[in-house]
Design a protein around this motif. Structure first.
Motif, PDB file in Angstrom:
ATOM      1  N   UNK A 158       7.769   0.596   7.883  1.00  0.00           N
ATOM      2  CA  UNK A 158       8.456   1.714   8.532  1.00  0.00           C
ATOM      3  C   UNK A 158       9.610   2.203   7.661  1.00  0.00           C
ATOM      4  N   UNK A 159      10.303   1.275   7.033  1.00  0.00           N
ATOM      5  CA  UNK A 159      11.412   1.646   6.153  1.00  0.00           C
ATOM      6  C   UNK A 159      10.876   2.427   4.944  1.00  0.00           C
ATOM      7  N   UNK A 188      -2.968   2.887   6.733  1.00  0.00           N
ATOM      8  CA  UNK A 188      -2.602   1.645   6.047  1.00  0.00           C
ATOM      9  C   UNK A 188      -2.168   0.587   7.067  1.00  0.00           C
ATOM     10  N   UNK A 189      -1.465   1.025   8.110  1.00  0.00           N
ATOM     11  CA  UNK A 189      -1.005   0.093   9.147  1.00  0.00           C
ATOM     12  C   UNK A 189      -2.192  -0.474   9.930  1.00  0.00           C
ATOM     13  N   UNK A 218       1.819  15.753   7.144  1.00  0.00           N
ATOM     14  CA  UNK A 218       0.729  15.237   7.960  1.00  0.00           C
ATOM     15  C   UNK A 218      -0.164  14.283   7.193  1.00  0.00           C
ATOM     16  N   UNK A 219      -0.452  14.647   5.960  1.00  0.00           N
ATOM     17  CA  UNK A 219      -1.298  13.807   5.123  1.00  0.00           C
ATOM     18  C   UNK A 219      -0.590  12.469   4.847  1.00  0.00           C
ATOM     19  N   UNK A 220       0.697  12.554   4.611  1.00  0.00           N
ATOM     20  CA  UNK A 220       1.463  11.336   4.386  1.00  0.00           C
ATOM     21  C   UNK A 220       1.412  10.451   5.640  1.00  0.00           C
ATOM     22  N   UNK A 267       0.839  -1.206   0.000  1.00  0.00           N
ATOM     23  CA  UNK A 267       0.000   0.000   0.000  1.00  0.00           C
ATOM     24  C   UNK A 267       0.874   1.256   0.000  1.00  0.00           C
ATOM     25  N   UNK A 268       1.916   1.229   0.834  1.00  0.00           N
ATOM     26  CA  UNK A 268       2.763   2.415   0.981  1.00  0.00           C
ATOM     27  C   UNK A 268       3.571   2.680  -0.277  1.00  0.00           C
ATOM     28  N   UNK A 269       4.060   1.617  -0.899  1.00  0.00           N
ATOM     29  CA  UNK A 269       4.818   1.797  -2.136  1.00  0.00           C
ATOM     30  C   UNK A 269       3.933   2.484  -3.181  1.00  0.00           C
TER      31      UNK A 269
END
Lengths: 256, 254
Positions: free
Chosen positions: B154-155, B31-32, B22-24, B10-12
């Motif tokens: 997290x990475x 997502x977590x 903040x939005x990020x 999802x993050x990729x």
């Protein structure tokens, strides 16, 4: 003694190697007892692998949490060789070895159609004709691989394969137990830790290379020799260089 | 053989999406919570340039946990930031952790129903950019697959945040942000993928520029990205030039 009473034929080179191998394993076992640094351990292990298996070069790749293979230790910090290693994140014996958790050999790359991109790059590099990848095994899986590059084509003899696999197993033990010794953590974190440490070392190589006006490979030699001479962990020396508590002038040139 | 986890995937997908810090942080935290067996998540920034600040918390409890730790200066989040290592506390009320953080543990018990706490540093080399915090109201560790996903997330979040904060269009004077967000971040300027794969040149060059200018790693990266941007080149090529000593950064250069 053989049954007919004659002295067995002893291959001098062979016993020399056995002695070297024993010394290597004793040294590595000693390292494992201390509060060691994983990159330092792997660096020593790579040096032994090159020597004992008569390889031209060697490198260890580990899978990160995305399933991508990354270089953590290499016999040469020269950019060209590190690039060859990193290419294997895409295709090559290392990727296949990691996927299948079994040893994968390419005795003669000039006659091997399996990985066209990787093969072309290795042959263009010009120093190697054969590559072997041995898995860093964990419970039937692989967490990465030890890669051996040879100048002369040919399969690795069974003895060499066994010795190489033993070295790969020591690498696995070293990577997984480094922090387990200190905290009860899991495999995932230990892999991540080894990879993170490598990034810190790459940044520190850059700093020292710039400040001392030397190549990146020489910068690594100086980091390593400083750490060993002062009995410090390689990663800690790298961090001190980055947060400026250590200066390039502290790092003596390598004795010639 | 490992595969990329759901949250990380999802993050990729957020690469190249130009949003504020903040939005990020909101998207990462959500997502977590969606993908992991947790009840809430929070993200705090830990950079040397600014004081620590909480960027996002998905609910009241997550916010209280962030506040408590930043105020008391103890707890898993602080430990993750200081040591640069992930911290997993499967049961706050039945573990040695309570003796490590006596005040924090007491406050948590009094003010929230959180029982399990997890804190993962968001790192770029030796630098901790921030910390991703999770809590759950039932005891227990995260499973191996989820923990791996959480670490990878997290990475990835660290790189996204760093990408954001070193975005060339914000650094190059007189640039048209919108246009450039499309031409650089939209194509990722090779930054994210090469950083994610830990291409050594990026990190070596970061070290060299850091020494050339006497700045920190984050700013060194920003300078290289800004240069790549103005020269219309890929970051990885700029890093390659720095490493090959074809390019030096100076104070005058922008």
């Amino acid at each position: 003694m053989t049954t007919d009473g004659r002295e067995p034929v002893v291959n001098a080179a062979h016993t020399d190697r056995e002695r070297s191998a024993s010394r290597a394993f004793v040294e590595l076992a000693d390292t494992l007892v201390d509060d060691y640094d994983v990159i330092d351990l792997l660096d020593r292990l790579i040096a032994h692998s090159v020597h004992l298996l008569a390889a031209e070069a060697a490198g260890i790749m580990l899978a990160d949490n995305h399933g991508t293979l990354r270089m953590v230790a290499s016999s040469s910090e020269a950019a060209e060789f590190m690039e060859l290693l990193q290419l294997q994140a895409g295709e090559g014996p290392c990727m296949d070895c990691y996927r299948t958790a079994t040893a994968v050999g390419a005795p003669d790359l000039a006659r091997d159609p399996r990985w066209p991109g990787f093969t072309a790059a290795v042959l263009a590099h010009g120093r190697f004709r054969s590559v072997h990848a041995l898995p860093l095994r964990l419970r039937g899986d692989a967490i990465g691989a030890l890669n051996l590059f040879h100048r002369i084509p040919g399969p690795l003899p069974a003895d060499d394969l066994a010795l190489g696999q033993a070295l790969a197993d020591v690498a696995t033990i070293g990577i997984l137990s480094e922090r387990a010794v200190r905290r009860g953590t899991v495999v995932t974190e230990q892999l991540q830790h080894a990879l993170d440490t490598r990034i810190v070392i790459e940044q520190a190589k850059g700093v020292l290379s710039e400040q001392a006006g030397v190549g990146l490979d020489e910068a690594f030699e100086r980091l390593r020799s400083y750490a060993r001479h002062h009995n410090l962990r390689l990663a800690d020396v790298a961090r001190r260089l980055l947060d400026r508590t250590l200066d390039a002038s502290a790092f003596a040139p390598r004795p010639r | 053989m490992r595969e990329r986890g759901r949250v990380t995937d999802d993050l990729v997908g957020l690469v190249g999406v130009a949003v504020g810090d903040r939005e990020l942080a909101r998207r990462v935290c959500e997502a977590c919570v969606d993908g992991l067996d947790i009840d809430g998540a929070g993200m705090s920034l830990f950079t040397t340039r600014e004081s620590r600040q909480t960027l996002w918390a998905t609910d009241e409890v997550a916010m209280v946990l962030e506040d408590l730790q930043l105020t008391l200066n103890e707890g898993p989040c602080i430990e993750a930031a200081t040591r640069g290592l992930p911290v997993s506390v499967p049961d706050l009320h039945h573990s040695v952790e309570t003796t490590r953080w006596p005040v924090f543990a007491g406050e948590v018990a009094e003010r929230t129903d959180a029982v399990a706490l997890f804190a993962i540093p968001m790192r770029f080399g030796a630098t901790v950019v921030g910390v991703l915090d999770f809590y759950r109201t039932t005891a227990g560790a995260l499973g191996a697959v989820q923990w791996r996903d959480a670490l990878a997330a997290a990475e990835t979040a660290a790189l996204l945040l760093l990408g954001q904060r070193t975005r060339p269009s914000d650094l190059v004077p007189g640039s048209d942000g919108e246009e450039q967000a499309r031409t650089t971040d939209g194509h990722d300027d090779g930054w994210f993928s090469s950083a994610l794969s830990a291409r050594p040149e990026i990190h070596q060059a970061t070290g060299m520029v850091l020494a050339q200018l006497g700045i920190g790693p984050e700013e060194a990266l920003a300078r290289m990205r800004a240069h790549a941007f103005t020269e219309r080149r890929l970051l990885i090529d700029v890093a390659g030039d720095v490493v090959a000593r074809r390019l030096r950064f100076t104070e005058e250069m922008r």
